[in-house]
Design a protein around this motif. Structure first.
Motif, PDB file in Angstrom:
ATOM      1  N   ASN A 122      39.816  50.274  49.139  1.00 20.06           N
ATOM      2  CA  ASN A 122      38.461  49.794  48.914  1.00 20.06           C
ATOM      3  C   ASN A 122      38.343  48.311  49.236  1.00 20.06           C
ATOM      4  OD1 ASN A 122      39.209  48.275  46.588  1.00 20.06           O
ATOM      5  ND2 ASN A 122      39.119  50.139  45.364  1.00 20.06           N
ATOM      6  N   VAL A 123      37.146  47.778  49.125  1.00 21.06           N
ATOM      7  CA  VAL A 123      36.861  46.398  49.525  1.00 21.06           C
ATOM      8  C   VAL A 123      37.501  45.369  48.609  1.00 21.06           C
ATOM      9  CG1 VAL A 123      34.703  46.986  50.690  1.00 21.06           C
ATOM     10  CG2 VAL A 123      34.679  46.360  48.264  1.00 21.06           C
ATOM     11  N   TYR A 124      37.982  45.767  47.462  1.00 21.67           N
ATOM     12  CA  TYR A 124      38.595  44.831  46.525  1.00 21.67           C
ATOM     13  C   TYR A 124      40.093  44.636  46.786  1.00 21.67           C
ATOM     14  CZ  TYR A 124      34.195  45.662  44.209  1.00 21.67           C
ATOM     15  OH  TYR A 124      32.869  45.767  43.937  1.00 21.67           O
ATOM     16  N   GLY A 125      40.602  45.242  47.834  1.00 23.37           N
ATOM     17  CA  GLY A 125      42.007  45.065  48.182  1.00 23.37           C
ATOM     18  C   GLY A 125      42.945  46.036  47.504  1.00 23.37           C
ATOM     19  N   LEU A 126      42.414  47.008  46.800  1.00 26.55           N
ATOM     20  CA  LEU A 126      43.256  48.007  46.147  1.00 26.55           C
ATOM     21  C   LEU A 126      43.592  49.114  47.131  1.00 26.55           C
ATOM     22  CD1 LEU A 126      41.315  48.318  42.799  1.00 26.55           C
ATOM     23  CD2 LEU A 126      43.373  46.981  43.241  1.00 26.55           C
TER      24      LEU A 126
END
Length: 63
Positions: free
Chosen positions: A20-24
């Motif tokens: 995802n966009v949060y780097g997870l």
């Protein structure tokens, strides 16, 4: 943009199960078969690719 020849590309299930966009990212390398990155690997069970045009959605003006 990266442009390559279409011939010769193959696909299979990814080891990345969540990104995802949060780097997870959830990545399980056990999903890939042993030796998949070596020369001479038998990829006959992998699927063929197909070229697709990108899809663009029109941006909605909410003003």
């Amino acid at each position: 943009m990266i442009r390559t020849d279409h011939d010769g590309w193959k696909v299979r299930e990814s080891a990345t199960k969540l990104a995802n966009v949060y780097g997870l990212e959830n990545f399980d390398a056990r999903i890939y078969p042993n030796g998949w990155h070596d020369n001479g690997f038998d990829d006959s069970e992998w699927g063929e690719t197909c070229a697709r045009k990108p899809s663009f959605r029109k941006r909605l003006d909410t003003r």
